[in-house]
Scaffold this motif. Structure first.
Motif, short mmCIF file in Angstrom:
data_model
loop_
_atom_site.label_atom_id
_atom_site.label_comp_id
_atom_site.label_asym_id
_atom_site.label_seq_id
_atom_site.Cartn_x
_atom_site.Cartn_y
_atom_site.Cartn_z
N ARG A 23 0.82 -1.22 0.00
CA ARG A 23 0.00 0.00 0.00
C ARG A 23 0.85 1.27 0.00
NH1 ARG A 23 -5.66 -0.24 2.73
NH2 ARG A 23 -6.05 -2.45 2.79
N ALA A 24 2.09 1.18 0.44
CA ALA A 24 2.97 2.36 0.44
C ALA A 24 3.25 2.82 -0.99
CB ALA A 24 4.27 2.07 1.18
N GLN A 25 3.12 1.92 -1.95
CA GLN A 25 3.34 2.28 -3.36
C GLN A 25 2.00 2.67 -3.96
OE1 GLN A 25 6.14 -0.24 -5.53
NE2 GLN A 25 6.63 -1.25 -3.59
N ASP A 26 1.49 3.82 -3.52
CA ASP A 26 0.16 4.27 -3.92
C ASP A 26 0.18 5.40 -4.93
OD1 ASP A 26 1.07 6.27 -2.26
OD2 ASP A 26 -0.69 6.27 -0.95
N ARG A 27 1.30 5.54 -5.62
CA ARG A 27 1.43 6.48 -6.74
C ARG A 27 1.98 5.70 -7.92
NH1 ARG A 27 5.45 9.84 -4.44
NH2 ARG A 27 6.11 9.88 -6.58
N ILE A 28 1.59 6.07 -9.12
CA ILE A 28 2.10 5.39 -10.31
C ILE A 28 3.52 5.88 -10.54
CG2 ILE A 28 1.73 4.89 -12.75
CD1 ILE A 28 -0.52 3.95 -10.80
N ALA A 29 4.48 5.08 -10.11
CA ALA A 29 5.88 5.47 -10.22
C ALA A 29 6.62 4.65 -11.28
CB ALA A 29 6.58 5.31 -8.87
N ARG A 75 -2.60 -3.33 -15.23
CA ARG A 75 -1.35 -2.61 -15.54
C ARG A 75 -1.74 -1.15 -15.74
NH1 ARG A 75 2.89 -5.75 -16.15
NH2 ARG A 75 2.45 -7.91 -16.66
N VAL A 76 -0.88 -0.26 -15.26
CA VAL A 76 -1.19 1.16 -15.37
C VAL A 76 -0.07 1.85 -16.13
CG1 VAL A 76 -1.73 3.28 -14.12
CG2 VAL A 76 -2.44 1.08 -13.18
N ARG A 77 -0.49 2.68 -17.10
CA ARG A 77 0.45 3.48 -17.87
C ARG A 77 0.06 4.94 -17.71
NH1 ARG A 77 0.98 1.49 -23.58
NH2 ARG A 77 2.35 0.00 -22.53
N ALA A 78 1.03 5.76 -17.32
CA ALA A 78 0.81 7.20 -17.22
C ALA A 78 1.09 7.82 -18.59
CB ALA A 78 1.74 7.80 -16.18
N THR A 107 -8.84 11.10 -14.30
CA THR A 107 -7.79 11.09 -13.28
C THR A 107 -8.34 11.29 -11.88
OG1 THR A 107 -6.23 11.90 -14.93
CG2 THR A 107 -5.57 12.12 -12.63
N GLU A 108 -9.32 12.16 -11.74
CA GLU A 108 -9.88 12.42 -10.41
C GLU A 108 -10.70 11.24 -9.87
OE1 GLU A 108 -12.56 14.25 -13.52
OE2 GLU A 108 -10.43 14.43 -13.06
N ASN A 109 -11.04 10.28 -10.73
CA ASN A 109 -11.80 9.11 -10.30
C ASN A 109 -10.92 7.90 -10.00
OD1 ASN A 109 -14.23 10.47 -10.63
ND2 ASN A 109 -14.40 9.85 -12.77
N LEU A 110 -9.60 8.05 -10.18
CA LEU A 110 -8.67 6.94 -9.99
C LEU A 110 -7.94 7.08 -8.66
CD1 LEU A 110 -7.17 4.47 -11.32
CD2 LEU A 110 -5.47 6.14 -12.05
N ARG A 111 -8.03 6.02 -7.84
CA ARG A 111 -7.28 5.99 -6.58
C ARG A 111 -6.42 4.73 -6.58
NH1 ARG A 111 -8.30 3.84 -1.22
NH2 ARG A 111 -10.32 3.10 -1.96
N VAL A 112 -5.12 4.92 -6.41
CA VAL A 112 -4.20 3.79 -6.38
C VAL A 112 -4.14 3.25 -4.95
CG1 VAL A 112 -1.83 3.02 -6.78
CG2 VAL A 112 -2.83 4.79 -8.24
N ILE A 113 -4.46 1.98 -4.80
CA ILE A 113 -4.43 1.34 -3.49
C ILE A 113 -3.03 0.80 -3.19
CG2 ILE A 113 -5.33 -0.61 -2.16
CD1 ILE A 113 -8.02 -0.02 -3.65
N GLY A 114 -2.37 0.25 -4.19
CA GLY A 114 -1.02 -0.27 -3.99
C GLY A 114 -0.55 -1.03 -5.21
N ARG A 115 0.74 -1.36 -5.20
CA ARG A 115 1.35 -2.09 -6.32
C ARG A 115 1.51 -3.56 -5.95
NH1 ARG A 115 6.35 -3.50 -8.74
NH2 ARG A 115 7.57 -2.79 -6.96
#
Length: 131
Positions: A66-72, A90-93, A115-123
């Motif tokens: 869960r700490a990886q909650d941004r698309i990095a 799979r997520v592509r920015a 974008t405002e409807n997307l919440r990243v829970i974790g990787r």
């Protein structure tokens, strides 16, 4: 250590499918190199359905940080919430700041959520097929 085994619907307030919490045993030294956060930010789930086949088959055990909650990282597998629905994709920015959610199953079309409807829970940081 014991990692909670969640039903993904529980992440968005859905009903628990088990009366008692379930846990999966993992060795701390095995998990530590994979995660960015604390051990209490890790959970496991069993993949449901065929949207990520052949990479994640139905029943595959997955570990999520869960700490990886941004698309990095491009094209990595994340657990995301889109308007109250959970997805494993799979997520592509894209350069314009938007995202593309992609299934490994070629029969499933790409999704282009606002974008405002997307919440990243974790990787998803680890997976193993259950035999």
């Amino acid at each position: 250590m014991f990692v909670p085994l969640l039903d993904l619907s529980e992440l968005v307030g859905g009903p628990s499918t088990t009366a008692t919490p379930r846990f999966e045993p993992f060795r701390r030294e095995r998990i530590e190199p994979m995660i960015c956060g604390r051990f209490d930010q890790v959970f496991a789930f069993e993949m449901q359905g065929d949207v990520m086949e052949p990479t994640l088959r139905h029943g595959t055990l997955c570990l999520v940080d869960r700490a990886q909650d941004r698309i990095a990282m491009q094209d990595e597998i994340y657990v995301v919430a889109v308007q109250g629905m959970i997805a494993v994709k799979r997520v592509r920015a894209k350069p314009d700041g938007s995202f593309v959610l992609m299934a490994d199953n070629r029969a499933v079309p790409e999704d282009h959520p606002e974008t405002e409807n997307l919440r990243v829970i974790g990787r998803v940081v680890w997976r193993a097929d259950r035999l």
